[in-house]
Design an enzyme around this catalytic site. Structure first.
Site, PDB file in Angstrom:
ATOM      1  N   SER A 121      43.078  36.084  37.520  1.00  0.00           N
ATOM      2  CA  SER A 121      43.540  36.419  38.886  1.00  0.00           C
ATOM      3  C   SER A 121      45.003  36.406  39.217  1.00  0.00           C
ATOM      4  O   SER A 121      45.418  36.969  40.266  1.00  0.00           O
ATOM      5  CB  SER A 121      42.528  35.788  39.814  1.00  0.00           C
ATOM      6  OG  SER A 121      41.192  36.163  39.765  1.00  0.00           O
ATOM      7  N   LYS A 165      46.427  39.565  39.883  1.00  0.00           N
ATOM      8  CA  LYS A 165      46.208  40.342  40.986  1.00  0.00           C
ATOM      9  C   LYS A 165      47.366  40.400  41.952  1.00  0.00           C
ATOM     10  O   LYS A 165      47.723  41.446  42.566  1.00  0.00           O
ATOM     11  CB  LYS A 165      45.308  39.901  41.795  1.00  0.00           C
ATOM     12  CG  LYS A 165      43.733  39.836  41.048  1.00  0.00           C
ATOM     13  CD  LYS A 165      42.539  39.037  41.766  1.00  0.00           C
ATOM     14  CE  LYS A 165      41.327  39.167  41.165  1.00  0.00           C
ATOM     15  NZ  LYS A 165      40.470  37.984  41.952  1.00  0.00           N
ATOM     16  N   TYR A 197      41.083  46.962  34.435  1.00  0.00           N
ATOM     17  CA  TYR A 197      41.128  45.827  35.259  1.00  0.00           C
ATOM     18  C   TYR A 197      40.928  44.554  34.092  1.00  0.00           C
ATOM     19  O   TYR A 197      41.675  43.475  34.093  1.00  0.00           O
ATOM     20  CB  TYR A 197      40.038  45.780  36.136  1.00  0.00           C
ATOM     21  CG  TYR A 197      39.960  44.425  36.927  1.00  0.00           C
ATOM     22  CD1 TYR A 197      40.512  44.017  37.639  1.00  0.00           C
ATOM     23  CD2 TYR A 197      38.933  43.562  36.315  1.00  0.00           C
ATOM     24  CE1 TYR A 197      40.555  42.744  38.140  1.00  0.00           C
ATOM     25  CE2 TYR A 197      38.818  42.233  37.093  1.00  0.00           C
ATOM     26  CZ  TYR A 197      39.522  41.875  38.185  1.00  0.00           C
ATOM     27  OH  TYR A 197      39.375  40.666  38.492  1.00  0.00           O
ATOM     28  N   TYR A 199      41.803  31.584  46.006  1.00  0.00           N
ATOM     29  CA  TYR A 199      40.561  31.795  46.494  1.00  0.00           C
ATOM     30  C   TYR A 199      39.945  31.077  47.921  1.00  0.00           C
ATOM     31  O   TYR A 199      40.801  31.007  48.591  1.00  0.00           O
ATOM     32  CB  TYR A 199      39.405  31.463  45.309  1.00  0.00           C
ATOM     33  CG  TYR A 199      39.869  31.493  43.992  1.00  0.00           C
ATOM     34  CD1 TYR A 199      40.295  32.851  43.614  1.00  0.00           C
ATOM     35  CD2 TYR A 199      40.105  30.407  43.001  1.00  0.00           C
ATOM     36  CE1 TYR A 199      40.620  33.151  42.302  1.00  0.00           C
ATOM     37  CE2 TYR A 199      40.422  30.947  41.706  1.00  0.00           C
ATOM     38  CZ  TYR A 199      40.729  32.243  41.332  1.00  0.00           C
ATOM     39  OH  TYR A 199      41.002  32.365  40.133  1.00  0.00           O
ATOM     40  N   VAL A 202      41.136  32.159  36.594  1.00  0.00           N
ATOM     41  CA  VAL A 202      40.141  31.345  35.807  1.00  0.00           C
ATOM     42  C   VAL A 202      40.257  30.998  34.652  1.00  0.00           C
ATOM     43  O   VAL A 202      39.673  30.032  34.082  1.00  0.00           O
ATOM     44  CB  VAL A 202      38.705  31.825  35.956  1.00  0.00           C
ATOM     45  CG1 VAL A 202      38.112  32.071  37.390  1.00  0.00           C
ATOM     46  CG2 VAL A 202      38.755  33.319  35.170  1.00  0.00           C
TER      47      VAL A 202
HETATM   48  N1  GLN Z   1      39.163  38.432  35.127  1.00  0.00           N
HETATM   49  C1  GLN Z   1      38.367  37.834  36.177  1.00  0.00           C
HETATM   50  C2  GLN Z   1      37.242  38.187  37.071  1.00  0.00           C
HETATM   51  O1  GLN Z   1      37.383  39.335  37.472  1.00  0.00           O
HETATM   52  C3  GLN Z   1      39.391  37.168  37.040  1.00  0.00           C
HETATM   53  C4  GLN Z   1      38.928  36.062  38.162  1.00  0.00           C
HETATM   54  C5  GLN Z   1      39.759  35.126  38.415  1.00  0.00           C
HETATM   55  O2  GLN Z   1      40.470  34.628  37.911  1.00  0.00           O
HETATM   56  N2  GLN Z   1      39.292  34.479  39.537  1.00  0.00           N
HETATM   57  O3  GLN Z   1      36.252  37.590  37.113  1.00  0.00           O
END
Ligand code: GLN
Length: 309
Positions: free
Chosen positions: A65, A68, A193, A245, A263
């Site tokens: 994430s 992002k 993605y 988050y 994550v």
């Molecule tokens: N690739 C992960 C997902 O889309 C990224 C989520 C994350 O790091 N919270 O679930």
């Protein structure tokens, strides 16, 4: 970049490592399940070019994430804020990052922000290019410049592992397509993605990226502008309101530093005007944030009064 091991930081890492046993590595992406739960490392990158670290900072992690916020910066540069925020909102959610619930309850349907998966998928959709490979290459180029490391690439095994198990993200995409927020082939978007999330680097790279955000889009070491200050400001604001988050409020109160987690156990943090921090600690708390990484940041923030509030 010259980076020195720091004894004081090492002592903080040693202390924070104790909480790794209270968390778990992410295993919903099978390839991430193999991480070592006890790992913890940190690098701090300063504007004058020096850098300090503790732990195994050569160890690589995937961005997950954290990607992002970087894809958002790139898409904002390319499209301008108005075009981006027509399709994705600016408000935090109290929901987990992969929740689908609000997509249906919001009228008109539009992801609340670019840091939850639904919003991030819209942002990735906005990366223009003739093919998935060309779009990924464009993002990689941007990240390599931000980190000042031309060797950065993506981990094919992690990307495939997520691609093969991304049913929830696919569901989000189908919903978004039905509501005209994306209009491309879903397999292509998931391909891009998952490769974006699998971009691989280490704490040093993350610290350098954090430094660029901390210095409002300029890399103070090379003097080059990576993004306009107005875009760095938008990104840092999202890092405060949604970067951790649905734990972002508590993080803002206890730590008060713009940060983005993934994550894989990575955290990229930007202490405004001061320095960038990169952390890797794959043991996660219930909300998906590095449990020891947060403990370490909380300790640093209190000790050195780093909260921006
Ligand atoms: N690739 C992960 C997902 O889309 C990224 C989520 C994350 O790091 N919270 O679930």
């Amino acid at each position: 970049m010259f980076c020195r091991k720091n004894e004081e930081l090492q002592a903080f890492v040693y202390e924070a490592k104790k909480v790794t046993k209270d968390g778990n590595v992410a295993d919903y992406i099978p390839a991430l399940g193999r991480a070592n739960v006890e790992d913890l490392s940190i690098a701090i990158s300063y504007p004058d070019g020096h850098c300090v670290f503790a732990g195994d900072i050569i160890e690589k992690m995937t961005l997950q994430s954290i990607s992002k916020i970087i894809s958002l910066a790139m898409v904002l540069i390319e499209n301008g804020p108005d075009a981006v925020f027509e399709k994705v909102g600016m408000e935090p959610t109290g929901d987990p990052f992969n929740s689908i619930a609000r997509l249906e309850s919001m009228v008109p349907s539009k992801p609340l922000n670019p840091m939850i998966n639904a919003g991030a998928l819209v942002v990735t959709h906005l990366i223009s290019g003739e093919s998935v490979a060309a779009r990924l290459e464009k993002l990689l180029k941007f990240i390599r410049k931000m980190a000042n490391n031309s060797a950065i690439s993506f981990n094919e095994e992690v990307a495939k592992s997520e691609y093969d198990t991304a049913d929830l993200n696919r569901s989000l995409c189908y919903f978004l397509k039905q509501h005209h927020l994306i209009d491309e082939n879903i397999d292509d978007l998931i391909d891009l993605y998952t490769k974006q999330c699998a971009i691989e680097l280490n704490c040093l790279d993350l610290a350098r990226i954090g430094l660029v955000f901390a210095m409002n889009g300029v890399d103070p070491i090379t003097g080059e502008e990576r993004m306009p200050p107005s875009i760095a400001k938008i990104c840092k604001t999202f890092m405060v309101t949604c970067g951790m988050y649905n734990a972002s409020g508590e993080f803002a109160i206890k730590i008060g530093i713009p940060a983005k987690s993934g994550v894989s156990g990575g955290i990229m943090a930007a202490v405004p005007g001061k320095f960038g921090i990169g952390i890797y600690g794959p043991s996660l708390d219930k909300k998906g944030n590095s449990i020891a990484g947060i403990a370490l940041l909380e300790h640093l923030s209190k000790k050195y009064q780093l909260s921006m509030f």
